[in-house]
Design a protein around this motif. Structure first.
Motif, PDB file in Angstrom:
ATOM      1  N   THR A 123      -3.631   6.541  11.620  1.00  0.00           N
ATOM      2  CA  THR A 123      -4.641   5.812  10.833  1.00  0.00           C
ATOM      3  C   THR A 123      -4.089   4.481  10.330  1.00  0.00           C
ATOM      4  O   THR A 123      -4.735   3.435  10.495  1.00  0.00           O
ATOM      5  N   ILE A 124      -2.901   4.491   9.743  1.00  0.00           N
ATOM      6  CA  ILE A 124      -2.418   3.237   9.141  1.00  0.00           C
ATOM      7  C   ILE A 124      -2.063   2.219  10.231  1.00  0.00           C
ATOM      8  O   ILE A 124      -2.207   1.023  10.033  1.00  0.00           O
ATOM      9  N   ASP A 125      -1.639   2.711  11.391  1.00  0.00           N
ATOM     10  CA  ASP A 125      -1.351   1.799  12.505  1.00  0.00           C
ATOM     11  C   ASP A 125      -2.631   1.082  12.933  1.00  0.00           C
ATOM     12  O   ASP A 125      -2.643  -0.122  13.182  1.00  0.00           O
ATOM     13  N   ALA A 154       0.862  -1.194   0.000  1.00  0.00           N
ATOM     14  CA  ALA A 154       0.000   0.000   0.000  1.00  0.00           C
ATOM     15  C   ALA A 154       0.891   1.233   0.000  1.00  0.00           C
ATOM     16  O   ALA A 154       1.868   1.288   0.750  1.00  0.00           O
ATOM     17  N   VAL A 155       0.552   2.176  -0.865  1.00  0.00           N
ATOM     18  CA  VAL A 155       1.285   3.448  -0.893  1.00  0.00           C
ATOM     19  C   VAL A 155       0.280   4.541  -0.553  1.00  0.00           C
ATOM     20  O   VAL A 155      -0.742   4.690  -1.234  1.00  0.00           O
ATOM     21  N   ILE A 156       0.556   5.270   0.521  1.00  0.00           N
ATOM     22  CA  ILE A 156      -0.377   6.323   0.946  1.00  0.00           C
ATOM     23  C   ILE A 156       0.104   7.660   0.386  1.00  0.00           C
ATOM     24  O   ILE A 156       1.231   8.080   0.664  1.00  0.00           O
ATOM     25  N   GLY A 157      -0.761   8.303  -0.403  1.00  0.00           N
ATOM     26  CA  GLY A 157      -0.389   9.552  -1.062  1.00  0.00           C
ATOM     27  C   GLY A 157      -0.197   9.282  -2.540  1.00  0.00           C
ATOM     28  O   GLY A 157       0.585   8.397  -2.911  1.00  0.00           O
ATOM     29  N   SER A 175      -9.417   1.418   4.231  1.00  0.00           N
ATOM     30  CA  SER A 175      -9.572   0.082   4.849  1.00  0.00           C
ATOM     31  C   SER A 175      -8.867  -0.991   4.016  1.00  0.00           C
ATOM     32  O   SER A 175      -8.544  -2.063   4.519  1.00  0.00           O
ATOM     33  N   LYS A 176      -8.575  -0.672   2.736  1.00  0.00           N
ATOM     34  CA  LYS A 176      -7.913  -1.667   1.874  1.00  0.00           C
ATOM     35  C   LYS A 176      -6.496  -1.982   2.345  1.00  0.00           C
ATOM     36  O   LYS A 176      -5.918  -2.983   1.932  1.00  0.00           O
ATOM     37  N   ILE A 177      -5.923  -1.154   3.199  1.00  0.00           N
ATOM     38  CA  ILE A 177      -4.527  -1.404   3.604  1.00  0.00           C
ATOM     39  C   ILE A 177      -4.409  -2.648   4.482  1.00  0.00           C
ATOM     40  O   ILE A 177      -3.316  -3.124   4.724  1.00  0.00           O
ATOM     41  N   LYS A 178      -5.535  -3.177   4.920  1.00  0.00           N
ATOM     42  CA  LYS A 178      -5.468  -4.387   5.767  1.00  0.00           C
ATOM     43  C   LYS A 178      -4.847  -5.563   5.001  1.00  0.00           C
ATOM     44  O   LYS A 178      -4.324  -6.499   5.602  1.00  0.00           O
TER      45      LYS A 178
END
Ligand code: 3HC
Length: 279
Positions: A100-102, A4-7, A75-78
């Motif tokens: 959030t990601i934690d 997952a890449v955030i941003g 939620s997809k980062i799970k």
């Protein structure tokens, strides 16, 4: 394996493409639909150029783009084992993203920040797993630049370091271990040089002359001012301010002309005007 890449800005989308090129499934997440659309268009245009040059088949391009899920659904980062944060270089924004990601990611996943100079220990401190947080500083453009600086926070575990390093190597990149100090290695040396070039313009030198001198005299692929326009004058100024505030040393004072340019909205290539005109 899913990453997952955030941003979905220039760095985030570039890192997403780098992961897809290494055959990972990628979720590129951003809360702005506009940024997601821009990221999709930018990658599409870049890959179209490769197809036109005969460096890639259209089928390969489509397959690559299929590997990247551009989404605003955190939620997809799970499903991801590695989460890479690439949001704007602001400690409050980074901390809120890490909270959030934690909360939303699998407990086994490692959390990577692409910060170019902020403290990994401080970012990690807002999570319940600071030992699983590490810095990996990619360079722009991420798919092209070979280096990634690895930066351990105070409590980053050996296991996290090894997992991050193995992952970066699997992307075809080289790593160096950088200290958790403002600017790490590259920006601490590179950005003061760009800043000095800006001082020379303020003193009356032509940008073309400064860049030509550095390109032909040191074999840089781009002159320092061309590079500042390429990365963004706002980004470069923020990095310089990070060095100045972090070391509290006047040798890192930002050149005033950079402040004026940013205030005027002259941010380099992305705004159409910087040290050069792009319109
Ligand atoms: N994203 C992905 N790929 C890109 C790209 C981009 N934005 N821009 C260019 N490329 C690719 C092209 O597709 C091309 O690939 P190909 O060989 O497979 O066709 C390749 O790079 C070469 O591109 P071009 O032929 O268009 O242009 P050049 O040969 O002039 O190279 C360059 C462009 C690679 C950007 C080169 O000028 C360069 O290396 N510049 C210096 C970049 C640099 O110093 N980056 C570090 C900045 S500092 C930083 O990132 C720190 C951070 O904290 C801000």
């Amino acid at each position: 394996m899913t990453i997952a890449v955030i941003g979905a800005g220039l760095m985030g989308s570039g890192i997403a493409l780098t992961c897809a090129l290494a055959n990972y499934d990628v979720i590129n997440i951003d809360n702005s639909e506009k940024s997601l659309e821009n990221a999709k268009d930018t990658l599409n245009a870049l890959l179209n150029k490769k197809v036109a040059k005969g460096k890639m088949h259209n089928d390969e391009k489509l397959e690559l783009l299929r590997k990247i899920d551009f989404s605003s659904d955190f939620s997809k980062i799970k499903d991801a084992s590695i989460i890479i944060e690439a949001v704007p270089e602001n400690i409050d924004i980074k901390k809120s993203v890490f909270i959030t990601i934690d909360e939303m990611s699998s407990r086994d996943s490692i959390l990577i920040s692409n910060t170019s100079g902020l403290s990994i220990s401080e970012i990690a401190s807002v999570t319940k797993r600071p030992d699983q947080v590490i810095g990996a500083h990619f360079f722009y453009p991420a798919p092209v630049m070979k280096l990634v600086e690895l930066v351990r926070g105070l409590v980053t575990s050996d296991e996290t370091y090894t997992r991050a390093k193995d992952f970066i190597v699997s992307l075809g990149k080289e790593t160096v271990d950088a200290p958790e100090l403002p600017g790490f290695i590259v920006n601490r040396i590179l950005v003061p040089m760009q800043n000095e070039a800006a001082f020379m313009v303020m003193e009356g030198c032509k940008p073309e002359d400064v860049d030509k001198a550095m390109k032909l005299g040191t074999n840089m692929p781009m002159g320092p001012l061309e590079l500042t326009d390429f990365v963004g004058i706002d980004v470069m100024l923020a990095t310089m301010k990070g060095l100045y505030n972090g070391f509290r040393d006047s040798k890192y004072r930002p050149c005033p002309i950079l402040e004026t340019m940013v205030k005027a909205g002259h941010l380099g290539r992305k705004s159409g005007k910087g040290f050069y005109n792009y319109n």
